[in-house]
Write an enzyme that holds these catalytic residues in place. Structure first.
Site, short mmCIF file in Angstrom:
data_model
loop_
_atom_site.label_atom_id
_atom_site.label_comp_id
_atom_site.label_asym_id
_atom_site.label_seq_id
_atom_site.Cartn_x
_atom_site.Cartn_y
_atom_site.Cartn_z
N LEU A 13 0.84 -1.20 0.00
CA LEU A 13 0.00 0.00 0.00
C LEU A 13 0.88 1.25 0.00
O LEU A 13 1.68 1.45 0.91
CB LEU A 13 -0.92 0.01 1.22
CG LEU A 13 -1.83 -1.21 1.38
CD1 LEU A 13 -2.86 -0.96 2.48
CD2 LEU A 13 -2.52 -1.58 0.07
N ARG A 20 1.66 14.48 7.00
CA ARG A 20 2.52 14.97 8.08
C ARG A 20 4.01 15.08 7.69
O ARG A 20 4.82 15.60 8.44
CB ARG A 20 2.36 14.08 9.33
CG ARG A 20 1.01 14.32 10.01
CD ARG A 20 0.92 13.60 11.33
NE ARG A 20 0.75 12.17 11.14
CZ ARG A 20 1.12 11.26 12.05
NH1 ARG A 20 1.69 11.63 13.18
NH2 ARG A 20 0.91 9.98 11.82
N GLN A 80 -5.21 3.72 -6.89
CA GLN A 80 -6.35 3.98 -6.02
C GLN A 80 -6.59 5.49 -6.13
O GLN A 80 -5.88 6.28 -5.53
CB GLN A 80 -6.02 3.59 -4.57
CG GLN A 80 -7.19 3.76 -3.63
CD GLN A 80 -6.79 3.67 -2.16
OE1 GLN A 80 -5.64 3.93 -1.79
NE2 GLN A 80 -7.73 3.30 -1.32
N TYR A 108 2.98 -2.33 3.97
CA TYR A 108 2.85 -0.88 3.81
C TYR A 108 4.12 -0.31 3.19
O TYR A 108 5.23 -0.65 3.62
CB TYR A 108 2.66 -0.19 5.17
CG TYR A 108 1.31 -0.39 5.82
CD1 TYR A 108 0.28 -1.09 5.20
CD2 TYR A 108 1.08 0.14 7.09
CE1 TYR A 108 -0.94 -1.25 5.82
CE2 TYR A 108 -0.14 -0.02 7.72
CZ TYR A 108 -1.15 -0.72 7.08
OH TYR A 108 -2.35 -0.87 7.70
N ASP A 110 5.33 2.50 3.69
CA ASP A 110 6.04 3.41 4.61
C ASP A 110 6.60 2.67 5.82
O ASP A 110 6.92 3.29 6.83
CB ASP A 110 5.12 4.55 5.05
CG ASP A 110 3.90 4.07 5.82
OD1 ASP A 110 3.74 2.85 5.99
OD2 ASP A 110 3.12 4.93 6.27
N GLU A 159 -9.99 -0.23 15.66
CA GLU A 159 -9.19 0.98 15.48
C GLU A 159 -9.29 1.84 16.74
O GLU A 159 -10.35 1.88 17.37
CB GLU A 159 -9.68 1.76 14.25
CG GLU A 159 -9.33 1.09 12.95
CD GLU A 159 -7.83 0.85 12.82
OE1 GLU A 159 -7.07 1.82 12.73
OE2 GLU A 159 -7.40 -0.32 12.86
N ASN A 174 -1.90 -3.72 16.03
CA ASN A 174 -1.86 -4.13 14.63
C ASN A 174 -0.72 -3.42 13.90
O ASN A 174 -0.66 -2.20 13.86
CB ASN A 174 -3.20 -3.77 13.98
CG ASN A 174 -3.24 -4.09 12.50
OD1 ASN A 174 -2.54 -4.98 12.03
ND2 ASN A 174 -4.06 -3.34 11.76
N ALA A 367 49.73 16.07 -10.26
CA ALA A 367 48.85 16.95 -9.48
C ALA A 367 48.16 17.97 -10.38
O ALA A 367 48.77 18.51 -11.30
CB ALA A 367 49.66 17.68 -8.42
C1 UD1 Z 1 -3.36 1.36 10.00
C2 UD1 Z 1 -4.28 0.32 10.61
C3 UD1 Z 1 -4.01 0.23 12.10
C4 UD1 Z 1 -2.55 -0.09 12.35
C5 UD1 Z 1 -1.66 0.93 11.66
C6 UD1 Z 1 -0.22 0.52 11.75
C7 UD1 Z 1 -6.34 0.34 9.28
C8 UD1 Z 1 -7.73 0.80 9.20
N1 UD1 Z 1 -5.64 0.70 10.37
O1 UD1 Z 1 -3.74 2.62 10.55
O2 UD1 Z 1 -4.81 -0.79 12.69
O3 UD1 Z 1 -2.28 -0.14 13.75
O4 UD1 Z 1 -2.00 1.04 10.26
O5 UD1 Z 1 0.60 1.54 11.24
O6 UD1 Z 1 -5.87 -0.35 8.41
N2 UD1 Z 1 -3.16 3.66 2.40
C9 UD1 Z 1 -3.51 3.61 1.07
N3 UD1 Z 1 -4.77 3.95 0.70
C10 UD1 Z 1 -5.71 4.35 1.60
C11 UD1 Z 1 -5.34 4.41 2.97
C12 UD1 Z 1 -4.04 4.05 3.34
O7 UD1 Z 1 -2.70 3.24 0.22
O8 UD1 Z 1 -6.83 4.62 1.19
C13 UD1 Z 1 -1.79 3.30 2.78
C14 UD1 Z 1 -1.03 4.46 3.37
O9 UD1 Z 1 -0.31 5.14 2.35
C15 UD1 Z 1 -0.11 3.77 4.36
C16 UD1 Z 1 -0.88 2.54 4.79
O10 UD1 Z 1 -1.86 2.34 3.80
O11 UD1 Z 1 1.10 3.32 3.75
C17 UD1 Z 1 -1.53 2.71 6.16
O12 UD1 Z 1 -2.45 3.77 6.12
P1 UD1 Z 1 -2.62 4.78 7.33
O13 UD1 Z 1 -3.66 5.75 6.97
O14 UD1 Z 1 -1.30 5.29 7.77
O15 UD1 Z 1 -3.21 3.80 8.45
P2 UD1 Z 1 -3.23 4.04 9.98
O16 UD1 Z 1 -4.29 5.02 10.29
O17 UD1 Z 1 -1.87 4.32 10.46
CA CA Z 2 0.25 5.04 9.50
#
Ligand code: UD1
Ligand code: CA
Length: 454
Positions: A13, A20, A80, A108, A110, A159, A174, A367
């Site tokens: 993802l 941020r 997406q 992920y 990141d 969550e 998670n 040199a």
């Molecule tokens: C998510 C989890 C949470 C977990 C946490 C760990 C969900 C609902 N929650 O929360 O349980 O503890 O990660 O870090 O899954 N992304 C997309 N498309 C989207 C949304 C997100 O590609 O529509 C990607 C983001 O770029 C990121 C990753 O998914 O790399 C996680 O998304 P983020 O919004 O950071 O999730 P958290 O709220 O941190």
């Molecule tokens: Ca996150």
């Protein structure tokens, strides 16, 4: 336990904006150890030899796609368009995985530190469970999703925003990583709704939906450090520090000496051979290999280059992409080398620029010598044969070649080829004016004294 020979595919993802980070660059393209974050996630999963790799892109999609394909042109990118949640993001990979019979691991973009054996443990746990989530004991659970366990079964993930105070007290969190059969996961995701505090389609709804169908879910644990996600520049800097610490330890364990390890910076792919010595304050950009017993002296910057065995570089040298040093070559202080092969035992010891060139074995470059490789539009090559002696401050105006055993007089501007064994002098002949130096000086001193008197 299930054999891990069942094919697996990765879904990474990487569509989020990373608000941020406060950046125009998509978050997953920020570099760690000289490579974009998303490449670290790809590498973590690549160790499983996956049958496919799908990267979900959104914010800055074209740029992310370019970086993904630069690293692995077999990866598939799906878009997406709107970031409606992690569940919605994974669902975008459904088309790319259509007909795929195997497991999927969701990663992920990141989260760069996940270890290969952790992913293998997730796949192994699939032998007994339909859904496997990667969890960790959080030191400060904060905004993480909480894993609600019943024995080794994962009932559901809640969550933080949707959790009760009792659920918020759960420290088992998670990581976001999940493994499941591809078709089952896509099927479950189609049922996920967005009636929650964020109005998003949560991937984290999958375990509860699975339980409702009589499927089983579990969570396995990993070290919190592995699940470290990057959301801010400060976290990026913290991750870089951890990455560097690990790479320094690894370099030393593999037999390199780092005199002041905390001042040496590595890229994700730096290779140091056995008994390499690295003095303080050295930066390795991407694509550097250093063969055994080479010495990298203090304050050097290397990138995209190869240093042969027992070669010496620096102090204060810069090796740019395409610099290839033969065994025992010597590159000294304030020397820059780019796209050039420096032959075995050849020396470029002081204040030089060698670019787009080949320097034969055993040659000595005096040199201040410079290859004038650029005419303002085109780049040209300089070829120096073996055992050539280039006098100090020679300008080698490319394209030009010097045959084996040739010499140039110092201060020469060499614009034509020099045959093997010849001496080339390309400078004005010197004239001496008898007594004129002393007379000139006397006149200047007299002028100065006259001005003081005014
Ligand atoms: C998510 C989890 C949470 C977990 C946490 C760990 C969900 C609902 N929650 O929360 O349980 O503890 O990660 O870090 O899954 N992304 C997309 N498309 C989207 C949304 C997100 O590609 O529509 C990607 C983001 O770029 C990121 C990753 O998914 O790399 C996680 O998304 P983020 O919004 O950071 O999730 P958290 O709220 O941190
Ligand atoms: Ca996150």
């Amino acid at each position: 336990m299930q054999e891990t020979t069942r094919p697996c595919a990765l879904v990474i993802l990487a569509a989020g904006q990373g608000t941020r980070m406060n950046s125009d660059l998509p978050k997953v393209l920020h570099p760690l150890g000289g490579a974009p974050l998303v490449v670290h996630a790809m590498n973590a999963g690549a160790a499983l030899s996956p049958a496919g790799m799908v990267v979900v892109v959104g914010h800055g999609g074209a740029a992310v796609e370019k970086a993904v394909h630069a690293h692995n042109d077999a990866a598939t990118c799906v878009t997406q368009a709107e970031q409606l949640g992690t569940g919605h993001a994974v669902l975008q990979a459904a088309g790319a995985l259509e007909g795929f019979d195997g497991d999927v691991i969701v990663l992920y973009g990141d989260t760069p530190f996940v270890r290969e054996d952790t992913l293998a443990r997730m796949l192994a746990a699939r032998a007994d469970h339909d859904i496997v989530v990667l969890g960790f004991e959080a030191t400060s659970p904060g905004r993480y999703g909480r894993l609600v366990m019943a024995g080794d079964r994962l009932d559901r993930i809640v969550e933080a925003k949707d959790a009760t105070p009792e659920e918020l007290a759960i420290p088992f969190c998670n990581s976001g990583l999940m493994a499941a059969d591809a078709a089952t996961l896509m099927d479950l995701l189609a049922e996920v709704g967005n009636e929650n505090a964020s109005g998003e389609y949560y991937l984290t709804d999958v375990p509860a939906l699975a339980a409702a169908r009589g499927l089983s879910a579990t969570a396995i644990a990993c070290d919190e450090a592995e699940t470290l996600g990057i959301n801010t520049r400060a976290e990026l800097a913290g991750a870089e520090a951890l990455f560097q610490q690990a790479r320094r330890a690894e370099a030393m364990a593999n037999g390199a000496t780092l005199i002041a390890p905390e001042t040496v910076f590595f890229a994700h792919d730096t290779y140091l051979g056995r008994d390499v010595l690295v003095e303080p304050h050295v930066v390795f950009g991407p694509g550097v290999t250093v063969e055994s017993e080479a010495v990298i002296r203090a304050f050097c910057h290397l990138e995209g280059c190869h240093v042969g065995a027992r070669a010496t570089v620096g102090p204060y040298a810069r090796l740019r992409p395409g610099a290839e040093l033969g065994n025992e070559a010597r590159i000294g202080n304030f020397v820059e080398v780019k796209s050039a092969e420096i032959g075995e035992g050849a020396k470029v010891n002081h204040l030089s620029y060698i670019g787009d060139a080949g320097i034969g074995a055993g040659s000595n470059i005096g040199a201040g010598t410079i290859t004038c490789n650029y005419d303002g539009v085109f780049k040209h090559r300089t070829e120096v044969g073996r055992d050539v002696f280039v006098g100090s401050n020679t300008m080698l105006v490319a394209p030009v070649s010097l045959g084996d055993g040739a010499m140039t007089g110092s201060g020469s501007v060499i614009t034509s080829d020099v045959p093997a064994g010849d001496l080339a002098l390309g400078r004005a002949r010197q004239v001496n004016k008898p007594g004129l130096g002393a007379r000139l000086m006397a006149r200047l001193r007299a002028m100065k004294a006259g001005r003081k008197g005014l």
